[in-house]
Write an enzyme that holds these catalytic residues in place. Sequence first.
Site, PDB file in Angstrom:
ATOM      1  N   VAL A 145       0.882  -1.161   0.000  1.00 56.36           N
ATOM      2  CA  VAL A 145       0.000   0.000   0.000  1.00 56.36           C
ATOM      3  C   VAL A 145       0.922   1.213   0.000  1.00 56.36           C
ATOM      4  O   VAL A 145       1.644   1.454   0.960  1.00 56.36           O
ATOM      5  CB  VAL A 145      -0.921   0.011   1.232  1.00 56.36           C
ATOM      6  N   SER A 146       0.929   1.937  -1.097  1.00 52.59           N
ATOM      7  CA  SER A 146       1.867   3.038  -1.255  1.00 52.59           C
ATOM      8  C   SER A 146       1.619   4.116  -0.207  1.00 52.59           C
ATOM      9  O   SER A 146       0.536   4.201   0.389  1.00 52.59           O
ATOM     10  CB  SER A 146       1.746   3.650  -2.650  1.00 52.59           C
ATOM     11  N   ALA A 147       2.627   4.943   0.007  1.00 49.53           N
ATOM     12  CA  ALA A 147       2.489   6.061   0.924  1.00 49.53           C
ATOM     13  C   ALA A 147       1.330   6.957   0.476  1.00 49.53           C
ATOM     14  O   ALA A 147       1.142   7.201  -0.717  1.00 49.53           O
ATOM     15  CB  ALA A 147       3.785   6.866   0.977  1.00 49.53           C
TER      16      ALA A 147
END
Length: 418
Positions: free
Chosen positions: A78-80
């Site tokens: 889950v990307s920043a």
Amino acid sequence: MTTSDTPTHDTAQVEALRERMIERLWAVNALRTQPVADAVRAIPRHVFAPEFPLEKVYDPKAVLKTKVDEDGQATSSVSATWIQTLMCERADIHSGMRVLEIGTGGYNAALISELVGPTGQVTSIDIDPEVTARARTLLAQAGYADRVNVVLGDAEHGHPDGAPFDRIIVTVAAADIPPAWTDQLVDGGRLVLPLRIRGFQRVYAFTHHTGGLLVGETGDHAGFVPMQGLGAPAPTIVPVTDAVSLTTDATPVPAPDLLPEVFAAPARDQLTGVRIGRNAYFGGLQMWLATTLPGFATLSGDADVLGEATMGVHQTPAVWTGTSLAYLLLPKVSTDPDQWEFLARGHGPDAAVLLTTLVEHVQRWDRDHRTGPGPRFLAHPDLPSDTTQVIRTRHTRFVALWDQRDTPQLDWEADPEK
């Protein structure tokens, strides 16, 4: 913890952490419009990362690695939040749009779903069946089961059954733009992706013009997991020593037996006269060299072997001609602990010529482009190929246009919790 073991959290704590995250995203310019902020506020981000503590889930700079390979490298995450909101902002998504997300995790697809509303359509595709299964489960738990279509497939082909799309957002690092993405994008549509050009990954926003031409603006550095399947990167990597290697997609490709011999030859150094201060950003210089220097490559490895501080984390710009090698280093200025000066180092019979070329490029960047926003890019399969300024990939030819325009950048200095 499995996706079915979603912990129970205090609602007030979640809301406080989410509001603090939104405040920080506004402060650093990763949020720019109210609809995107409202989408962030509407979504329970912790549902999409149940194995992580709330404080990390709602840290706008935290990357949440949800799957790793046998070497411990992330294959899904889950990307920043800052990069997810920034890409949504750059995509300029509106109600009723049809959007394809390449690389799924659930949360970003939910963000897009909020932006397109009940009249829009969101398709999220991934090559990994474990990742798509997880995304479906978490989207259902968060209330988005009927609003996002999760598809298993190789993104090299896009998703023809759902085309055409008004927007395509890629959330894995791409090394190319497959024809399917352009073909499935409406005229005037936008493609937003982390694209790796000659070793340096940046976020680009391309607009699709008639005839398949993509015109793109570069943006912030990002570190997405690499694409898998047919679009997986395949750079040429040549060992220099046991601790240093050269990576290139240019020609001539270094001969494995010649490059170490050249590197072992006596070095010639030339200072550039161009300095930077502590915490100064020089990613624009990397992109400038990558797009304007024939024979461009990168050296990666042990800074002690290279002899000086490398630019970036184990990566520094280099040029290989077939007989000689030059590269850029960043040693500290002995008389000022808060200053570093770019240094060109060369080996081989043409080292002097290469050093002059490299130094002149650095000085031109300092004079003409240091404070600019970076290049625009033209991308098309059939751009003229009779110039060194054309960067060739398997599907696409890119040309960097270095002009001065005002593009906002992230400013973490505005964040008191940087």
